[in-house]
Design an enzyme around this catalytic site. Sequence first.
Site, short mmCIF file in Angstrom:
data_model
loop_
_atom_site.label_atom_id
_atom_site.label_comp_id
_atom_site.label_asym_id
_atom_site.label_seq_id
_atom_site.Cartn_x
_atom_site.Cartn_y
_atom_site.Cartn_z
N PHE A 156 0.75 -1.24 -0.07
CA PHE A 156 0.06 -0.03 -0.01
C PHE A 156 0.78 1.13 0.11
O PHE A 156 0.83 1.98 0.92
CB PHE A 156 -0.84 -0.05 1.11
CG PHE A 156 -2.10 0.56 1.00
CD1 PHE A 156 -3.04 0.28 0.03
CD2 PHE A 156 -2.84 1.74 1.90
CE1 PHE A 156 -4.28 1.16 -0.26
CE2 PHE A 156 -4.01 2.22 1.88
CZ PHE A 156 -4.48 2.06 0.90
N GLY A 157 1.69 1.23 -1.00
CA GLY A 157 2.64 2.47 -1.25
C GLY A 157 1.80 3.52 -2.20
O GLY A 157 0.63 3.24 -2.21
N ARG A 158 2.65 4.20 -2.70
CA ARG A 158 2.09 5.20 -3.56
C ARG A 158 1.35 4.78 -4.63
O ARG A 158 0.13 5.10 -4.66
CB ARG A 158 3.21 6.12 -4.23
CG ARG A 158 3.91 7.05 -3.36
CD ARG A 158 5.23 7.74 -4.08
NE ARG A 158 6.09 6.67 -4.16
CZ ARG A 158 7.32 6.67 -3.81
NH1 ARG A 158 7.77 7.72 -3.04
NH2 ARG A 158 8.16 5.48 -3.75
N THR A 237 0.86 -5.05 -11.88
CA THR A 237 1.54 -4.06 -12.56
C THR A 237 2.89 -3.56 -11.96
O THR A 237 3.45 -2.68 -12.14
CB THR A 237 0.65 -2.66 -12.64
OG1 THR A 237 0.37 -2.23 -11.12
CG2 THR A 237 -0.28 -2.71 -13.45
N ARG A 239 5.96 -6.29 -10.47
CA ARG A 239 7.25 -6.63 -11.09
C ARG A 239 6.68 -8.40 -11.39
O ARG A 239 6.06 -9.12 -10.45
CB ARG A 239 8.40 -6.75 -10.37
CG ARG A 239 9.32 -5.40 -10.21
CD ARG A 239 9.62 -5.20 -11.68
NE ARG A 239 10.65 -4.16 -11.57
CZ ARG A 239 9.85 -2.84 -12.18
NH1 ARG A 239 8.70 -2.68 -12.41
NH2 ARG A 239 10.65 -1.76 -12.04
N GLU A 268 11.04 -10.98 -18.32
CA GLU A 268 10.98 -10.14 -19.75
C GLU A 268 11.92 -10.21 -20.50
O GLU A 268 13.07 -10.05 -20.03
CB GLU A 268 10.39 -8.74 -19.12
CG GLU A 268 9.30 -8.69 -18.28
CD GLU A 268 8.70 -7.42 -17.58
OE1 GLU A 268 9.60 -6.19 -18.12
OE2 GLU A 268 7.93 -7.25 -16.69
N HIS A 286 4.57 -4.57 -20.45
CA HIS A 286 5.40 -3.43 -19.54
C HIS A 286 5.13 -2.07 -19.84
O HIS A 286 5.88 -1.24 -20.03
CB HIS A 286 6.68 -3.86 -19.20
CG HIS A 286 7.27 -3.37 -17.95
ND1 HIS A 286 8.32 -3.99 -17.09
CD2 HIS A 286 7.05 -2.22 -17.18
CE1 HIS A 286 8.52 -3.39 -16.18
NE2 HIS A 286 7.77 -2.15 -16.04
N ILE A 287 3.83 -1.70 -19.97
CA ILE A 287 3.37 -0.44 -20.41
C ILE A 287 2.95 0.53 -19.23
O ILE A 287 2.25 1.30 -19.52
CB ILE A 287 2.58 -0.24 -21.48
CG1 ILE A 287 1.25 -1.16 -21.43
CG2 ILE A 287 3.22 -1.12 -22.91
CD1 ILE A 287 0.11 -0.86 -22.37
N GLY A 288 2.88 0.04 -17.97
CA GLY A 288 2.43 0.64 -16.86
C GLY A 288 2.92 2.25 -16.91
O GLY A 288 1.90 3.01 -16.66
C1 8YV Z 1 9.61 1.66 -16.10
C2 8YV Z 1 8.56 0.66 -14.01
O1 8YV Z 1 8.87 2.34 -17.06
O2 8YV Z 1 9.25 2.28 -12.82
C3 8YV Z 1 9.18 1.16 -12.95
O3 8YV Z 1 9.49 0.65 -11.95
O4 8YV Z 1 8.21 -0.42 -14.03
C4 8YV Z 1 8.32 1.16 -15.08
O5 8YV Z 1 7.36 1.90 -15.30
C5 8YV Z 1 10.66 0.84 -16.18
O6 8YV Z 1 11.02 0.24 -15.03
C6 8YV Z 1 11.77 1.40 -17.11
O7 8YV Z 1 12.96 1.43 -16.41
#
Ligand code: 8YV
Length: 320
Positions: A156-158, A237, A239, A268, A286-288
């Site tokens: 429950f972080g940011r 979203t 790891r 990945e 990985h488009i978060g």
């Molecule tokens: C990044 C992410 O774009 O910030 C993070 O930890 O997972 C992604 O949003 C990615 O890590 C690029 O280094």
Amino acid sequence: MSLPRVTVTRQLPPAVEDRLRNLFDVTFNPEDEPLPRARMEAAFDNADGVLTTITETVDRDLLTRPSRKARIVANFGVGVNNIDLEAAKEAGVIVSNTPDVLTDATADLAIALMLAATRRMYETEKALREGRWGGFRATQWLGMGLQGKTIGIIGFGRIGQATARRAHLAFGMKVIYFNRSEPADLDFPAERRDSMEAVMAEADVVSLHIPGGGANRGAISAERIALMKPTAYLVNTARGDIVDEPALIAALRERRIAGAGLDVFAEEPKVPAELVSLENVTLLPHIGSATLETRTAMGMLAVDNLEAFFAGRPLPSRVA
Ligand code: 8YV
């Protein structure tokens, strides 16, 4: 006075590269392929600072090489599981990351994956594109409504809080979470549970927001997945390595959980073929944080850290 030398491992948004050019003697990677080991070693030996992303592993060998010159690793990304922080500390190499600026984009994507999973978007769009839609049927492709359901946030972080906030305010979901500490100033109701198990067993949607690597590797284990309701969904979203991927695949295949939405994977860019073949999971590459605004802000924050370091000022977001 000569400018500090900085190597940038991957292509970054144009405004960020322009700023880097103005501030430093900078080496880019115009091919934008992951840097081979020899070029990573050269970067650490020749540059004063290296701007890295998730595709580069910054390990003990790299950080403790006697020929190393770089004194700062500015990571583009909030997660720093690609960097050996212990070794960096021991070697006296400063590490920074890019928190906050990607919180909204990542929380938005967690919500998108929750909707995609619960409304069966991949499965139904696939049927349509393959010409298998025979017209409206009142009982076909029924998903799960979110209103009054429970979202369980692990970490429950940011980003966890931003996801929970959206789930509660936009969809009327009840929020439960597992986190070591309790946040002080929430502007929406959320109940803490004292174990990951409790959250996984109670939630209709489990959303993961803990860092990768270390003790969190495999945290979403076969045993914990087995606690989820057969009607529940998993969203990741954070790891990929925090989930036991084979165990998740088995649970999805055997319909022991209803579905999943995944933006991250254990190795990945490899995605297990069996996961690809399943219809009850949405898979994103990985488009978060992948909006122009967010990726630009991430790059600018990485540059802010480099600039502060070379000016001898405190870093805006130092992690080691
Ligand atoms: C990044 C992410 O774009 O910030 C993070 O930890 O997972 C992604 O949003 C990615 O890590 C690029 O280094």
